[in-house]
Design a protein around this motif. Sequence first.
Motif, PDB file in Angstrom:
ATOM      1  N   UNK A 197      27.845 -53.989 102.064  1.00 48.91           N
ATOM      2  CA  UNK A 197      27.398 -53.394 100.795  1.00 48.91           C
ATOM      3  C   UNK A 197      27.823 -51.932 100.803  1.00 48.91           C
ATOM      4  N   UNK A 198      28.457 -51.515  99.702  1.00 51.57           N
ATOM      5  CA  UNK A 198      28.934 -50.117  99.596  1.00 51.57           C
ATOM      6  C   UNK A 198      28.100 -49.449  98.495  1.00 51.57           C
ATOM      7  N   UNK A 199      27.097 -48.707  98.930  1.00 57.73           N
ATOM      8  CA  UNK A 199      26.129 -48.140  97.975  1.00 57.73           C
ATOM      9  C   UNK A 199      25.703 -46.761  98.451  1.00 57.73           C
ATOM     10  N   UNK A 200      25.437 -45.849  97.510  1.00 61.24           N
ATOM     11  CA  UNK A 200      24.792 -44.593  97.919  1.00 61.24           C
ATOM     12  C   UNK A 200      23.375 -44.917  98.396  1.00 61.24           C
ATOM     13  N   UNK A 201      22.672 -43.910  98.872  1.00 61.41           N
ATOM     14  CA  UNK A 201      21.336 -44.186  99.411  1.00 61.41           C
ATOM     15  C   UNK A 201      20.390 -44.724  98.337  1.00 61.41           C
ATOM     16  N   UNK A 202      19.440 -45.550  98.757  1.00 62.98           N
ATOM     17  CA  UNK A 202      18.529 -46.175  97.784  1.00 62.98           C
ATOM     18  C   UNK A 202      17.808 -45.119  96.939  1.00 62.98           C
ATOM     19  N   UNK A 203      17.482 -43.990  97.567  1.00 65.77           N
ATOM     20  CA  UNK A 203      16.740 -42.965  96.804  1.00 65.77           C
ATOM     21  C   UNK A 203      17.612 -42.294  95.739  1.00 65.77           C
ATOM     22  N   UNK A 204      18.913 -42.568  95.777  1.00 62.17           N
ATOM     23  CA  UNK A 204      19.807 -41.997  94.750  1.00 62.17           C
ATOM     24  C   UNK A 204      19.952 -42.920  93.538  1.00 62.17           C
ATOM     25  N   UNK A 205      19.182 -43.992  93.507  1.00 67.39           N
ATOM     26  CA  UNK A 205      19.174 -44.894  92.341  1.00 67.39           C
ATOM     27  C   UNK A 205      18.597 -44.148  91.141  1.00 67.39           C
ATOM     28  N   UNK A 206      19.203 -44.327  89.966  1.00 68.36           N
ATOM     29  CA  UNK A 206      18.766 -43.552  88.789  1.00 68.36           C
ATOM     30  C   UNK A 206      18.525 -44.470  87.593  1.00 68.36           C
ATOM     31  N   UNK A 207      17.704 -43.996  86.664  1.00 65.15           N
ATOM     32  CA  UNK A 207      17.535 -44.697  85.393  1.00 65.15           C
ATOM     33  C   UNK A 207      18.746 -44.424  84.511  1.00 65.15           C
ATOM     34  N   UNK A 208      19.095 -45.373  83.686  1.00 66.32           N
ATOM     35  CA  UNK A 208      20.195 -45.172  82.731  1.00 66.32           C
ATOM     36  C   UNK A 208      19.910 -43.947  81.862  1.00 66.32           C
ATOM     37  N   UNK A 209      18.647 -43.736  81.538  1.00 67.77           N
ATOM     38  CA  UNK A 209      18.321 -42.584  80.654  1.00 67.77           C
ATOM     39  C   UNK A 209      18.623 -41.241  81.345  1.00 67.77           C
ATOM     40  N   UNK A 210      18.603 -41.243  82.674  1.00 64.90           N
ATOM     41  CA  UNK A 210      18.976 -40.019  83.417  1.00 64.90           C
ATOM     42  C   UNK A 210      20.477 -39.737  83.226  1.00 64.90           C
ATOM     43  N   UNK A 211      21.258 -40.817  83.258  1.00 66.85           N
ATOM     44  CA  UNK A 211      22.707 -40.695  83.030  1.00 66.85           C
ATOM     45  C   UNK A 211      22.952 -40.174  81.613  1.00 66.85           C
ATOM     46  N   UNK A 212      22.194 -40.744  80.662  1.00 65.00           N
ATOM     47  CA  UNK A 212      22.316 -40.315  79.255  1.00 65.00           C
ATOM     48  C   UNK A 212      22.048 -38.811  79.137  1.00 65.00           C
ATOM     49  N   UNK A 213      21.006 -38.341  79.798  1.00 70.87           N
ATOM     50  CA  UNK A 213      20.644 -36.913  79.695  1.00 70.87           C
ATOM     51  C   UNK A 213      21.747 -36.002  80.239  1.00 70.87           C
ATOM     52  N   UNK A 214      22.335 -36.397  81.367  1.00 74.67           N
ATOM     53  CA  UNK A 214      23.412 -35.568  81.942  1.00 74.67           C
ATOM     54  C   UNK A 214      24.583 -35.490  80.962  1.00 74.67           C
ATOM     55  N   UNK A 215      24.964 -36.657  80.413  1.00 68.92           N
ATOM     56  CA  UNK A 215      26.102 -36.695  79.478  1.00 68.92           C
ATOM     57  C   UNK A 215      25.765 -35.897  78.214  1.00 68.92           C
ATOM     58  N   UNK A 216      24.548 -36.096  77.716  1.00 67.14           N
ATOM     59  CA  UNK A 216      24.097 -35.397  76.481  1.00 67.14           C
ATOM     60  C   UNK A 216      24.187 -33.883  76.669  1.00 67.14           C
ATOM     61  N   UNK A 217      23.658 -33.379  77.773  1.00 68.07           N
ATOM     62  CA  UNK A 217      23.651 -31.927  77.999  1.00 68.07           C
ATOM     63  C   UNK A 217      25.052 -31.384  78.293  1.00 68.07           C
ATOM     64  N   UNK A 218      25.848 -32.154  79.026  1.00 68.47           N
ATOM     65  CA  UNK A 218      27.181 -31.663  79.402  1.00 68.47           C
ATOM     66  C   UNK A 218      28.127 -31.644  78.192  1.00 68.47           C
ATOM     67  N   UNK A 219      27.977 -32.638  77.314  1.00 66.45           N
ATOM     68  CA  UNK A 219      28.886 -32.718  76.146  1.00 66.45           C
ATOM     69  C   UNK A 219      28.319 -31.916  74.967  1.00 66.45           C
ATOM     70  N   UNK A 220      26.973 -31.771  74.934  1.00 69.11           N
ATOM     71  CA  UNK A 220      26.345 -31.014  73.830  1.00 69.11           C
ATOM     72  C   UNK A 220      26.079 -31.914  72.631  1.00 69.11           C
ATOM     73  N   UNK A 221      25.373 -33.000  72.901  1.00 68.04           N
ATOM     74  CA  UNK A 221      25.068 -33.975  71.843  1.00 68.04           C
ATOM     75  C   UNK A 221      23.780 -33.558  71.128  1.00 68.04           C
ATOM     76  N   UNK A 222      23.774 -33.711  69.790  1.00 65.96           N
ATOM     77  CA  UNK A 222      22.577 -33.333  69.025  1.00 65.96           C
ATOM     78  C   UNK A 222      21.507 -34.409  69.114  1.00 65.96           C
ATOM     79  N   UNK A 223      21.900 -35.659  68.801  1.00 66.89           N
ATOM     80  CA  UNK A 223      20.859 -36.695  68.685  1.00 66.89           C
ATOM     81  C   UNK A 223      21.308 -37.997  69.342  1.00 66.89           C
ATOM     82  N   UNK A 224      20.372 -38.643  70.029  1.00 66.69           N
ATOM     83  CA  UNK A 224      20.659 -39.918  70.682  1.00 66.69           C
ATOM     84  C   UNK A 224      19.628 -40.940  70.226  1.00 66.69           C
TER      85      UNK A 224
END
Length: 293
Positions: free
Chosen positions: A221-248
Amino acid sequence: MSRVLVTGGSGLVGHSLHKYSDWLFPSSKELDLLDHVSTMRYFDNIRPTIVVHLAARVGGLYRNLNENMEMFHDNMKMNLNIVQACEQYKVTKLIVVLSTCIFPDKCEYPLDESMIHMGPPHHSNEGYAYAKRMLEVQTKLLKNTKTICLIPTNLFGPHDNFDLTTAHVIPALINKAVNNKTFNVLGSGRALRQFLYVEDFANIIHTCVNWEQVNEHELFICAPNEEDEVYIEYVVDIIKNHVGIDEITYDMTCSDGQYKKTASNKKLLETFPNIKFSNFEEKLKDTINWYIK
Ligand code: GFB
């Protein structure tokens, strides 16, 4: 002297291996894995000693939901041809790529390598999952070829498939964010995923190609550490802030797919203690910047 053949060399993982310039990366025109004669002819001409088999019909949750039959059919055909060619032309090592989505849907967590066949996979991608499980069985039955099944969690990075109808979640969200100032997240965003940066996976593949393998058949199994598991909404927030999205907005009528598939990298790191994993947020931003460029 090894002669390393990489199938699927134009995809996300294939691209990350091009830096190993003495390896062979035939196009699907040169090596049509869906065609038995084409596959055997290529192996007869080239006589590879090590094969890294990346080629697959693959996609995100929604492609799998729509194409389970095609996923099973095409992946079974490609895998049968590759394994038969390795047997016939006495390839010394075959490295294949499975996925943590092929594990049983109902199981104990974290997933480990012993659990692959212990129950039915999630219905959303059973075609892909059963084809990949059969690949694990086929590789175990090879007589003169040492085999390694690498089982990555969700991969991401540059040169991914960003097409909205077939993409995995990260390229799909990046595409939507960069091309629309407001965008829709499909599902609740509450699913959990471990994301593996493609260059980290490329390093694992390179390590396995050069590994003086003792056992005939290995799974990692090729995986980062279990504690590095994230919610999809966390991914959304990073993309939203980095790109500068108004509304999701979240489209709750869409499936979340598997809630989680938490996997353990214990065996991988015990075998290869030098394997390192990149910082997820930093590499997600690098991938967004690559897409924007
Ligand atoms: O990468 P993904 O499509 O596949 O991620 P899986 C799906 C998750 O992301 C679900 C959420 O929880 C979705 O609700 N999501 C939110 C989105 N917005 C989007 C969007 O716009 N597009 C997509 N695609 N997802 C796959 C397997 O499962 O894992 C494959 O189906 C493969 O066979 C892959 O093995 C690694 O992680 O759910």
